[in-house]
Design an enzyme around this catalytic site. Structure first.
Site, PDB file in Angstrom:
ATOM      1  N   HIS A  50      54.170  58.130 -53.588  1.00 41.79           N
ATOM      2  CA  HIS A  50      55.036  58.314 -54.748  1.00 41.79           C
ATOM      3  C   HIS A  50      55.913  57.073 -54.915  1.00 41.79           C
ATOM      4  O   HIS A  50      56.338  56.463 -53.909  1.00 41.79           O
ATOM      5  CB  HIS A  50      55.906  59.556 -54.546  1.00 41.79           C
ATOM      6  CG  HIS A  50      56.639  60.013 -55.753  1.00 41.79           C
ATOM      7  ND1 HIS A  50      57.789  59.400 -56.192  1.00 41.79           N
ATOM      8  CD2 HIS A  50      56.393  61.022 -56.635  1.00 41.79           C
ATOM      9  CE1 HIS A  50      58.230  60.008 -57.262  1.00 41.79           C
ATOM     10  NE2 HIS A  50      57.396  60.998 -57.570  1.00 41.79           N
ATOM     11  N   LEU A 104      63.912  61.737 -44.935  1.00 44.05           N
ATOM     12  CA  LEU A 104      64.754  60.590 -45.274  1.00 44.05           C
ATOM     13  C   LEU A 104      65.192  60.657 -46.730  1.00 44.05           C
ATOM     14  O   LEU A 104      64.369  60.704 -47.640  1.00 44.05           O
ATOM     15  CB  LEU A 104      63.980  59.287 -45.032  1.00 44.05           C
ATOM     16  CG  LEU A 104      64.680  57.987 -45.415  1.00 44.05           C
ATOM     17  CD1 LEU A 104      65.857  57.730 -44.489  1.00 44.05           C
ATOM     18  CD2 LEU A 104      63.707  56.819 -45.370  1.00 44.05           C
TER      19      LEU A 104
END
Length: 344
Positions: free
Chosen positions: A227, A123
């Site tokens: 992240h 994505l």
């Protein structure tokens, strides 16, 4: 905006997205030959010419000017062609009653327990288009596709989210663990993983359970930590029913989230409705709408009204879906959320 299957003509746009995403996005390499191979394989997948173990459904997000601004993907099954490794975070209990000592030590167990499940991956949304419903459309269109073609996928969907890295792009988890056995830095290992060599690298890792207390404090803190760039995607998937249940990536320690397909909100709440053309007002809810086709799949988001078994949309929405009044669609309400999915 629409989400549709990738085409070979999208290759220049995919290369631009790859350069924009940077080296950490290994499933979208800035390499024309490798990207072209993946696009061709995706076309075979949508044509029903590959087995579930090899299926790679690659989608792009396209605006009304036919500019490709995002990418996302689904794999049919992981681990059926080569082992699929993750660490499961568990606990080892040590006790010495005569000394009055009892320890519960977090422990990493190498496993293949996700074998056969389907994965959402790859994505990425161009930064200039991270607004409105674009991120949710790009991410959740895959789930509506699964709702329509559930026979093509496993009982669970999983997502390996990118793990925490320092300001230089280095992974403290890898530096404290994997580097000792592979003797290469994280960027090299990550690149090999993105090229499909994950199993080979994992075979060099220790097979025994690993005590996390032997890792650095920075590595321990990175376990199961996403992240910052993937946190919006994590929130969107969390609202769909995905949860972190203790599995992490073997390279950067990022969370592996999962959900039973039948309990995913988009899958569970989607309906088959008859398309009608009209003028939904500005107060109408936003829906995620799929044209129920495989090779010529189209998914969009638009304001719409449900009347019984009909869904009223405007003409532009019907045009984007390449559908006529009376055709059936699969649709679900698109929940609102402040931040956008940008990378996973």
């Amino acid at each position: 905006m629409i989400v549709r299957p990738v085409a070979l003509t999208d290759l220049p746009a995919l290369l631009d997205l790859a350069h924009c995403a940077g080296p950490g996005f290994t499933s979208l390499p800035a390499n024309e030959e490798r990207l072209a191979h993946r696009v061709r394989w995706a076309q075979r997948t949508f044509a029903g010419q590959v087995e579930r173990a090899d299926a790679d459904y690659l989608f792009v997000l396209e605006d009304d000017d036919r500019q490709v601004v995002g990418i996302s993907a689904l794999t049919g099954a992981v681990g059926l062609r080569e082992p699929w490794y993750n660490y499961r975070v568990g606990v080892t209990v040590s006790s010495a009653p005569e000394l009055g000592i009892q320890r519960q030590i977090p422990t990493l167990f190498l496993n293949n327990e996700m074998t056969g499940q389907s994965e959402i991956c790859s994505l990425f949304l161009h930064p200039e288009h991270r607004r409105g419903h674009n991120g949710r459309l790009l991410s959740l269109a895959r789930l509506l596709f699964v709702a329509e073609f559930s026979q093509l996928f496993g009982e669970k969907l999983i997502a390996e989210l990118r793990g925490h890295a320092d300001e230089h792009g280095c992974s403290p988890f890898w530096d404290s663990l994997g580097r000792h056995f592979f003797q290469k830095d994280f960027s090299y290992a990550d690149q090999l993983s993105g090229m499909g060599n994950k199993s080979f690298i994992a075979e060099l890792m220790p097979r025994q359970p690993l005590y996390t207390c032997l890792l650095t404090e920075q590595a321990q803190a990175a376990i199961g930590r996403a992240h910052p760039n993937t946190e919006p995607a994590l929130k969107i998937l969390g609202a769909e029913g995905f949860a972190h249940k203790g599995y992490i990536d073997i390279f950067d320690g990022g969370p592996v989230i999962e959900a039973p397909v039948a309990k995913i909100r988009t899958v569970r709440d989607s309906q088959s409705l008859t398309l009608a053309i009209g003028m939904p007002d500005e107060q109408a809810p936003v829906w995620l709408i799929h044209n129920r086709r495989l090779a010529s799949c189209r998914v969009t988001s638009a304001r719409a009204h449900q009347h019984g078994h009909s869904l009223l949309v405007d003409r532009l929405t019907a045009k984007r879906l390449q559908m006529q009044p009376g055709d059936t669609v699969r649709a679900v309400a698109l929940l609102q959320q402040g931040r956008q999915a940008v990378a996973a």
